[in-house]
Design an enzyme around this catalytic site. Structure first.
Site, mmCIF file in Angstrom:
data_model
loop_
_atom_site.group_PDB
_atom_site.id
_atom_site.type_symbol
_atom_site.label_atom_id
_atom_site.label_comp_id
_atom_site.label_asym_id
_atom_site.label_seq_id
_atom_site.Cartn_x
_atom_site.Cartn_y
_atom_site.Cartn_z
ATOM 1 C CG ASN A 55 -2.174 0.982 0.987
ATOM 2 O OD1 ASN A 55 -2.892 0.537 -0.224
ATOM 3 N ND2 ASN A 55 -2.559 1.553 1.950
ATOM 4 C CG ASN A 108 -3.821 4.342 3.644
ATOM 5 O OD1 ASN A 108 -3.532 4.519 2.494
ATOM 6 N ND2 ASN A 108 -4.849 3.927 3.751
ATOM 7 C CG ASP A 138 -6.215 6.728 1.724
ATOM 8 O OD1 ASP A 138 -5.138 6.458 1.947
ATOM 9 O OD2 ASP A 138 -7.119 6.286 1.051
#
Length: 305
Positions: free
Chosen positions: A123, A169, A216
């Site tokens: 990610n 994130n 995020d």
């Protein structure tokens, strides 16, 4: 409504990780689920698209040229003759047209650290002031505690930072490098750590909590303000260094994913967006957005490897 513009009209499934590449004068961003690395030069309008063989969580400039990439099975390096030369779509073309021209990079690729784990993918990632890469992982099913946050040194040495992350994130450092901000999205918090003598984080504590949507990606500006994109919150928020909310940029899209300052003077805020999971996405969903003159960003370090 915020004076938001479309920098690149696209249909990215999961746009993420905008990063200003000062050396090349361009913005680098990825479509994680589309397995694409994009670049955009706002001065010329030139765009490039690279198709990767795996889902790509992040792509960051390297000090010697090329990119370091956080891929499904680990962290890899593209040489300087690679993504800078990959195929382009016509200027102003739609993402559909541009991605159709995507081609393998002409330069070299090698793994810096390969660690495939079934059901897990890369990610978001960020380059620290010391030139290391802090890279996150998560389970495809977003199982609690199934992800990690690790520090990858330029020589490939791995140092675990967190091993019980759900959706790793946003990560970013204060202007003086003494603090690092971090987001594990399901917690709905932005956390802050102090940086210890070994350049690793200590003293984790809440910095701010989000009620509308999920935090995020993030970026830190020149005044130490923390800008956070809100997944399912349709906005980007700015917090002062003491955690006070002082600005909200309302967006037309439901799922902004990350933000970064770019442009020659680092005053334009670029915002990546997603279409995945939406039954009726806004026409701008999946595009790269920009808010001109939103603030003043910090120069971003390059990966030292």
């Amino acid at each position: 409504m915020t004076a938001v513009e479309v920098a690149v009209r696209a249909h990215a499934a999961l746009g993420e990780g905008p990063t200003w590449d000062a050396r090349a004068g361009r913005l680098v961003w990825v479509d994680i689920l589309g397995s694409r690395i994009h670049t955009y030069d706002p001065a010329s309008g030139r765009r490039t698209v690279l198709a990767t063989e795996q889902h790509v969580g992040a792509a960051k400039p390297r000090a010697g040229g090329g990119l370091v990439v956080n891929l499904r099975d680990g962290v890899g390096l593209y040489g300087p003759a690679g993504p800078g030369d990959f195929g382009t779509g016509p200027e102003g073309a739609s993402e559909a047209a541009g991605s159709g021209a995507a081609a393998p990079a002409g330069g070299s690729f090698r793994w810096l650290h390969r660690e495939p784990v079934p059901g897990r993918r890369a990610n978001d990632a960020a380059v620290a002031p010391d030139g290391s890469l802090w890279c996150g992982t998560m389970r495809y099913d977003e199982a609690p505690g199934g992800g990690t946050l690790s520090r990858i040194a330029p020589d490939g040495t791995v140092r675990p930072i967190l091993d019980d992350v759900s959706v790793s994130n946003g990560t970013g450092w204060s202007p003086d490098g003494s603090r690092v901000y971090y987001i594990d999205s399901p917690t709905r918090r932005i956390d802050v750590f102090d940086i210890g003598d070994d350049r690793l984080p200590v003293g984790r504590r809440p910095f701010a909590t989000v009620e509308d949507g999920f935090p995020d990606g993030l970026t830190v500006d020149a005044e130490g303000g923390v800008w956070v994109a809100l997944w399912d919150g349709g906005a980007v928020r700015r917090y002062t260094p003491d955690g006070t909310l002082d600005r909200v940029l309302e967006l037309p899209v439901r799922r902004p994913t990350a933000c970064a300052f770019g442009g020659a003077d680092l005053t334009d805020l670029y915002i990546t967006t997603a279409r995945t999971g939406l039954t009726a996405p806004h026409p701008m969903s999946g595009s790269l957005l920009v808010v001109p003159g939103a603030g003043k960003g910090l120069p971003q370090p390059e990966f030292a490897g």
